[in-house]
Design a protein around this motif. Structure first.
Motif, short mmCIF file in Angstrom:
data_model
loop_
_atom_site.label_atom_id
_atom_site.label_comp_id
_atom_site.label_asym_id
_atom_site.label_seq_id
_atom_site.Cartn_x
_atom_site.Cartn_y
_atom_site.Cartn_z
N ALA A 22 -0.34 6.70 -6.53
CA ALA A 22 -1.61 7.41 -6.73
C ALA A 22 -1.47 8.89 -6.36
O ALA A 22 -2.09 9.76 -6.97
N ALA B 95 1.32 1.67 -3.60
CA ALA B 95 0.07 2.08 -4.24
C ALA B 95 -0.22 3.56 -3.97
O ALA B 95 -0.54 4.33 -4.89
N ILE B 96 -0.06 3.95 -2.73
CA ILE B 96 -0.38 5.33 -2.34
C ILE B 96 0.62 6.31 -2.97
O ILE B 96 0.25 7.36 -3.48
N ILE C 283 -6.36 4.39 -4.94
CA ILE C 283 -5.32 3.53 -4.36
C ILE C 283 -5.46 2.11 -4.91
O ILE C 283 -4.48 1.48 -5.33
N PHE D 279 0.81 -1.22 0.00
CA PHE D 279 0.00 0.00 0.00
C PHE D 279 0.84 1.27 0.00
O PHE D 279 0.41 2.30 -0.50
#
Ligand code: ARG
Length: 607
Positions: A38, A34-35, A89, A31
């Motif tokens: 994004a 991902a973050i 995300i 994550f």
């Protein structure tokens, strides 16, 4: 604008992972990536991964970062809402073999479902290679625990420190940290003056004959009485301290003798509870105290205050200062801890310094930490951690005492534990099925196990009520319950007459497979072992490991209720063995055994 965030290495193929993988940490990595992709323009966006609640609808883990990120965006005048952020995300989340799927739910939660084949692979590794620790960066950790005072009673507070400290060492040792277990014995205080003066009167030939001071407590009381009543004796006692601290040989001999008597008493407790610890009392630091006082003086940190030399935590001079030198020139508890921390930094090369004492000493250690930093003894990357705990109460919620109001001797307490645990086993008729040797092992495992577990399973910061009845209950979250659960699991393969070799051979052929919902549920609990261990190694709260053990045994009970491992016909003859389930039993037992070992609790194969 792109942040030059270092990207974590993600697991791309689960065949490369082993049984020690920490799922929550890997999800954090996923994550984070991902973050960052994004929202590359956000500095340090929150990456929050937690375990989902009990409802399977919400997945196994949750990422709750969308709300926080939406706030950050708002602060930058970028319009968004948490759900939209969550979807962004999700779209950027790299594929991971750990993750089955991710769903956006509610106000912007990301629910993460763990992949089954991955979990099967991980538990299969545990079956084949054992329970291995998750990897960590190596550190040297000094754990100061137990630390009773010579000639005084080792009380229930020291028992707590001993149990908690030992278990902390065990977690860190399992993770392969370089752990130094230190018993900071109170062996240099002013009490030695009166003890030695009394010894000189009572046993003048103590140098050649060991005096019968087996009951040091009584000896201590007698000398204290004289000290309080007899001015002459008091003067002599003070003179004795001075002579002792200037290392006059007769005084050192007397002192050693007294220490030895005490140590032997302490050792009895350590042997029973299987505690390993290195004695390094306050006396060890005597010369180092001179050195540290000199250093603090030279650097200008010491101030005079009514004849004493004190040191403040900082320029503001708030709260209380350390008393580094008393008005009579003597040193204090503060001085010895300043010398000790310096020794632990400079000579022991520690990275992390843990102190396990009752919560009442917190201010002392906070002050030692602050002053040691101020004096440049501790560097920024070195951590001092105070592990405080509450007081032990009796069942009447008052201070733990015997019926006659005396303080409880630890040996007596352990003896009572032994007696009660035997009673309990006999009550259940276990004496009729176990051999005398097995019965004795069970008795000790239960007695010492229950005392340790009762302590460790409560949040240590709270006071706790010592109750043999509660700790020996075989229902609820107790050592007895867990030990029974474990022997039951261990007996499943035994009754099926499947050896470990057979099981491993089957595992090689088929591996573990979770077909039933209850198998899958149990497997996911087992998967969390590395995560729990890492958490405990950081926050040093052992009750989460106890709660986890209880969770395993509850999940196991549910599994065992719903899924038979061995099928028998009407005559009781085994007609079918479901090896995959026996494998799951084996992995469950191994993780429980490892967790109990970390808690310092001995397991038995029969009880
Ligand atoms: N002897 C002390 C006591 O009984 C505990 C010592 C703790 N360790 C330390 N470095 N001060 O309370």
């Amino acid at each position: 604008k792109k942040t030059n965030l270092k990207r974590p290495n993600l697991i791309t193929d689960f065949k490369s992972v082993e049984g020690n993988v920490c799922v929550i940490d890997e999800l954090k990595n996923v994550f984070e990536v991902a973050i960052a992709s994004a929202y590359p323009y956000l500095e340090k966006p929150p990456v929050a991964i937690t375990l989902s609640g009990n409802n399977p609808k919400f997945g196994d883990y949750q990422c709750n970062s969308a709300m926080g990120i939406s706030q950050l965006l708002k602060a930058k005048n970028i319009k968004s809402n948490p759900r939209e952020v969550a979807n962004n995300i999700l779209n950027k989340a790299p594929t991971s073999p750990l993750i089955e799927r991710i769903e956006v739910a509610g106000a912007g939660f990301l629910n993460i479902f763990v992949n089954k084949a991955f979990t099967e692979h991980v538990l299969n590794s545990i079956l084949r290679f054992g329970v291995k620790p998750p990897p960590v960066k190596k550190e040297r950790v000094i754990v100061d625990f137990s630390s009773p005072n010579i000639a005084k009673e080792m009380h229930v507070g020291h028992l707590r420190s001993t149990i908690i400290g030992d278990s902390i060492c065990r977690v860190l040792e399992f993770l392969d940290y370089d752990v130094l277990r230190i018993n900071h014995l109170g062996d240099w205080g002013t009490q030695f003056g009166m003890l030695i003066a009394h010894l000189q009167d009572k046993f003048p030939n103590f140098k050649t004959h060991s005096p019968p001071i087996s009951d040091l407590q009584a000896f201590y009381k007698e000398s204290k009485k004289r000290f309080d009543e007899d001015e002459e004796f008091k003067k002599r006692a003070y003179a004795c301290v001075v002579k002792l601290q200037s290392h006059e040989s007769d005084y050192i001999t007397a002192w050693k003798l007294i220490c030895e008597v005490s140590r032997q008493e302490f050792q009895k407790i350590y042997d029973r509870l299987d505690i390993k610890i290195i004695d390094r009392g306050e006396s060890f630091y005597h010369d180092r105290m001179h050195v540290v006082v000199k250093l603090l003086k030279e650097k200008g940190f010491l101030e005079e205050d009514e004849g004493r030399l004190i040191m403040w935590a900082d320029e503001k001079r708030e709260g209380i200062p350390l008393t580094v030198v008393k008005s009579d020139g003597g040193y204090t508890y503060d001085t010895s801890d300043m010398a000790a921390i310096r020794q632990r930094v400079e000579e022991e090369k520690g990275d992390r310094f843990i102190y396990v004492t009752d919560a009442g000493q917190q201010t002392h250690f906070v002050l030692i930490d602050a002053c040691a930093r101020r004096a440049g003894i501790l560097k920024d990357d070195q951590k001092v951690e105070f592990v405080g705990f509450g007081v032990v109460l009796g069942e009447d919620k008052k201070k733990f005492k015997t019926r006659s109001g005396d303080t409880i001797k630890l040996i007596d307490l352990l003896d009572e534990g032994l007696k009660r645990s035997l009673d309990k086993l006999v009550e259940k008729g276990r004496d009729k099925v176990l051999t005398p040797e097995e019965l004795k092992q069970a008795q000790e495992a239960v007695a010492y196990g229950c005392i340790k577990y009762a302590d460790l399973s409560h949040n240590r910061v709270n006071d706790y009520v010592f109750s043999f009845d509660k700790m020996l209950d075989d229902k609820g979250n107790t050592a007895v319950y867990l030990l029974y659960a474990l022997t039951r699991i261990r007996s499943i393969a035994r009754t099926a007459q499947v050896s470990l070799e057979q099981l491993l051979a089957e595992a090689k052929k088929t591996g573990l497979k979770f077909n039933h919902e209850s198998e899958w549920k149990l497997a996911k609990v087992l998967l969390r072992f590395p995560e729990i261990i890492l958490k405990v190694s950081k926050d040093l709260y052992l009750h989460s490991l106890c709660e986890y053990l209880y969770e395993i045994s509850s999940a196991f009970t549910e599994f065992y209720d719903k899924c038979y491992c061995v099928e028998k016909d009407k005559e009781g003859k085994i007609v079918n063995i479901i090896y995959e389930r026996l494998m799951l039993c084996e992995v469950t037992a191994r993780i429980m055994e490892k967790a109990l070992e970390i808690l310092g609790i001995k397991t038995v194969s029969k009880m």
